[in-house]
Each structure stands twice: as C-alpha cells, then as structure tokens.
Enzyme design. Structure first.
Site, short mmCIF file in Angstrom:
data_model
loop_
_atom_site.label_atom_id
_atom_site.label_comp_id
_atom_site.label_asym_id
_atom_site.label_seq_id
_atom_site.Cartn_x
_atom_site.Cartn_y
_atom_site.Cartn_z
N ARG A 33 -14.75 -5.44 2.11
CA ARG A 33 -15.61 -4.84 1.07
C ARG A 33 -16.13 -6.20 0.07
O ARG A 33 -17.17 -6.13 -0.34
CB ARG A 33 -15.16 -3.93 0.53
N GLU A 60 -15.57 3.72 -1.22
CA GLU A 60 -15.58 2.56 -0.34
C GLU A 60 -16.92 1.73 -0.65
O GLU A 60 -17.00 0.55 -0.27
CB GLU A 60 -15.74 2.84 0.91
N ARG A 86 -9.14 -3.80 -5.71
CA ARG A 86 -10.46 -4.02 -5.77
C ARG A 86 -11.05 -4.13 -7.08
O ARG A 86 -11.97 -5.32 -7.44
CB ARG A 86 -11.32 -3.10 -4.97
N ARG A 136 0.84 -1.19 -0.06
CA ARG A 136 0.08 -0.13 -0.22
C ARG A 136 0.86 1.27 -0.04
O ARG A 136 1.77 1.46 0.79
CB ARG A 136 -1.00 -0.05 1.28
#
Length: 433
Positions: free
Chosen positions: A391, A319, A350, A129
């Site tokens: 998520r 998000e 994602r 990250r």
C-alpha cells in the site's frame, strides 16, 4: 507507534508521471480478502470447491501452501480456477505466514482442528503484528497454543483434531481479522462459537460482513444481529463454486489516477452486488472530485479536473488510507483522516511511514494518534521508502503521477497482492499495453 523496518534495494523504480489524462479499462486480479476466506472455507468443507478468478499473489499462495501443509488438497496450477479438496488436517506441519495478516490470523483456528503440531512463523516484520487476543481466545476455547509472552509469532498450535468451542470474549480493536479467523473455523467446532468483542470499535467492518456473508454461502448458520456479537452454530460446510470479485482495494490507486489526471478508469467485471465496501469508496471519491458509475461495462471513475480535500473517518476502509493520502497531497484544500490508528500495526506503521516519506518529498503532513492531517503544498521528487508494504508503494505511484522523480525503493513489494502492478500502472500512464 509501530516499528519501521526499512531496507533500500540498489535500483529504485521511478513512478511514471502522467503527461495526459489517463484513459484505461482494466481487469484486475481477484480480491485478496475473498480468496483467503474461500480457501479456508473450502478446506473445511465436506466436499470439493472451486475458486474462479482468484488472486494469485504472495499472500494467497502462502494461504494455499499453509492449508496444503496441513493435509488439504489445494491445486493452484490454473490461474483462473483453483481447486480445493478437503482432507483430514494433520501435523506435524509448518506454515509460513510471510507478512500476511490473513494467514497469521485465519490459520491458527484451523490448526486447532488438525491432529498434531502446527508451527507458524513469517517475515521478521510479522513478529510485530498483534496476535495476543486471538491466542487468548483460542486457549479459552480449548486449543493448546505455545507462543511468546508478547502474544506474537512464532507460535505452535498443538492440535487435538477437534475444538470444543463455546463463548469467547476478545478485544478485536487491532484488527477485524481476529474475529474473522475464529468465525471461519467455528462451524467445525463442537459447540460452534459465540464471539463477543469488548473494547474500542472493531475496524474494517465491511470485512466482517464479508466473512459472515461467505460463511452463510457455504451453509453455516450465523447470527450477527447483536452489535459486537457473532454466533456461529456447529454444522457442516458445503463445497461450492466461489466467484471471486476483482480486488477493490487494489483498484483504488488506479481510480485515484483518474482524479489526479482528469482522466477515466474502468474496472471490468465488477458485480452489481458486492461483498466489498464499494459504496464507501464511491462516496469518498465523489467528495474528492470524482464521478463514479456502475454499468455493464464495469465500475468507472472519472476525474473532473479538480481534486478536493475532505475530512473523513476511514475506520471501515482503512486499506484505502495510503492511496487516499497521496490523493489528498494533490488536492486544492486540506484533509483530515481519522479512525485508522490500527494501521500502525499493519505491514509497517503506515501512519508514521506515510508522514515520514511524504514529508521527505516536501509535504505538510501531521500524524495524530488515529489518523493524518494533510495540508497540500508543492511536492518534489525523491526516493520513497516502501517498507515492504504494497500500500505504501501504491501511494508513491499515485503521487508520482503529478510529481516527477518519485522513486519507489522497492516496487516488488506489490507482489504481496498484485504482482502485475508495475506493468499495469506503466501501461495505464503511458497508454501502451
């Protein structure tokens, strides 16, 4: 494209399929974003603070533990009311960031105010990250930071007990947390801070507004009147009582269930004035076929029996992308989501993960550099890899409402922000509490 790290526990969790419209009234845990910010501001304040209704989950417990490791007194024994008593921050200390962006980006500026050596590291995925812009900003403000050339974890802050502060230029297009981390600690810097963002737009602007709002509530002087410039004056922060709102991002899968099943879901305890992007969410859900109302009973979403596709820039509410993608899979027309290229650097990439896993269930979904194109068609069951990402698990659960046999490889990853998720979700779908 980010790294996709997948492991498959031996016993997947089968997402329950809804045979009837859901009808649920929920009281969800507190906002992760508000809890994290309140913990940092309280640890830097001049007196004790309390957090009412905080989120107890892996991310926030790691934040509390990190601040405690540096000397703050943080008591989280009472689920409903946490207590923070500030103390001088000192090392040596080690901070486990887990996979929490808030911890890895909010703690290093605080560590600069500690006296001593503070090391930070986390889960293997955390090392992918982006932290480079924050590391560079801290160095330009006078903080000694040892870090790999990749600008990532693990890193060491050699705190001198104070930070000079001043003006800093940063590219925060990868995450608004890069700016929020600097702003939260800035009142304690000798000269405060002037942060200038240069680069593509900063995503998740509502989170920056939350940071500014909470800083002001703690007594800081903040000027955010110039686009992409934030000025925080040096000065004391006040200990206070924080009332943590329910987590809007965590509520979105439950609201999506109302649309998928033509049911109704009410989130209790929702404030009339919120620091979270409720108006953006209201607009998106209404465009997708929901009815959204706010009353004394809470925030209610009703399904109308139809789910519509939409074209939307989700940069402010990234998000929500996974849950909205699942909803779009079940819509009556195509959807195009843009403005979310930065979520490739979240718990996993994602966009690639959503495209890969939904394609495996029969979806017609295409990645773009900053979003997804979704063309609904019938889906079938199968194992849905969650990539340790809460998520992703939420997205799979939403799809499973209408698609029998969707199996989440690891539902336990939802403990990152909502340990109660599997039980709450099953109770909502079955109507049994």
């Amino acid at each position: 494209m980010g790294n996709l790290i997948a492991t498959r526990p031996p016993q997947p969790w089968t997402a329950p399929t809804a045979s009837d419209p859901v009808a649920a009234t929920l009281r969800l845990p507190g906002s992760k974003s508000m809890t994290a910010r309140a913990l940092v501001l309280s640890a830097l304040a001049g007196g004790p603070s309390t957090l009412a209704g905080p989120l107890r989950a892996r991310d926030t417990e790691l934040m509390a533990a990190g601040l405690r490791a540096m000397g703050a007194h943080v008591s989280i024994s009472d689920d409903e009311r946490w207590l923070v008593r500030p103390h001088p921050l000192v090392g040596p200390a080690h901070v486990d960031v887990g996979l929490a962006g808030t911890v890895m980006r909010f703690v290093p500026p605080v560590a600069g105010l500690a006296e001593g050596r503070i090391t930070l590291d986390g889960d293997p995925q955390a090392r992918t990250r982006p932290l480079g812009p924050l590391i560079g900003a801290l160095r330009s403000l006078g903080v000694r930071v040892d870090a790999p050339a990749t600008g990532s974890l693990p890193l060491t802050v050699l705190g001198a007990g104070r930070v000079a502060g001043g003006e800093v230029v940063i590219d925060a297009s990868a995450s608004s947390q890069l700016v929020s981390g600097l702003l939260l600690a800035a009142p304690r810097f000798d000269r405060g801070v002037v942060v200038r963002h240069v680069g593509p737009p900063v995503p998740s602007a509502p989170h920056l507004r939350m940071t500014v709002q909470m800083l002001r509530a703690a007594g800081a002087a903040v000027d955010d009147g110039t686009p992409d410039v934030w000025v925080v004056e040096p000065g004391p922060l006040t200990g206070r009582g924080w009332q943590i709102e329910p987590d809007l991002s965590g509520a979105v899968p439950f609201f999506a269930a109302a649309l998928v099943t033509g049911g109704e879901v009410t989130l209790q305890g929702w404030p009339r004035s919120s620091a979270q992007p409720v108006e953006q969410l209201r607009s998106l859900l209404q465009r997708m076929g929901g009815e959204v109302t706010l009353s004394t009973g809470g925030l209610t979403v009703r399904g109308t029996g139809a789910v519509h596709g939409l074209t939307a820039d989700l940069s402010d509410v990234s998000e929500l992308t996974p849950a909205l993608t699942a909803l779009a899979m079940l819509a009556d027309s195509p959807s195009v989501f843009t403005g979310v290229g930065h979520i490739r650097g979240h718990e996993t990439d994602r966009l690639t993960a959503l495209a890969r896993e939904f394609t495996a269930l029969g979806a017609d979904i295409t990645e773009s550099p900053d979003g997804l194109e979704i063309r609904p068609r019938p889906l079938h069951g199968g194992v849905f890899e969650t990539y340790h990402d809460h998520r992703m698990a939420h997205a799979a659960a939403v799809a499973g409402l209408a698609v029998p046999g969707v199996e989440l490889s690891d539902v336990a990853c939802t403990s990152k922000t909502m340990p109660e998720f599997p039980a709450l979700w099953s109770a909502m779908v079955t109507g049994k509490s």
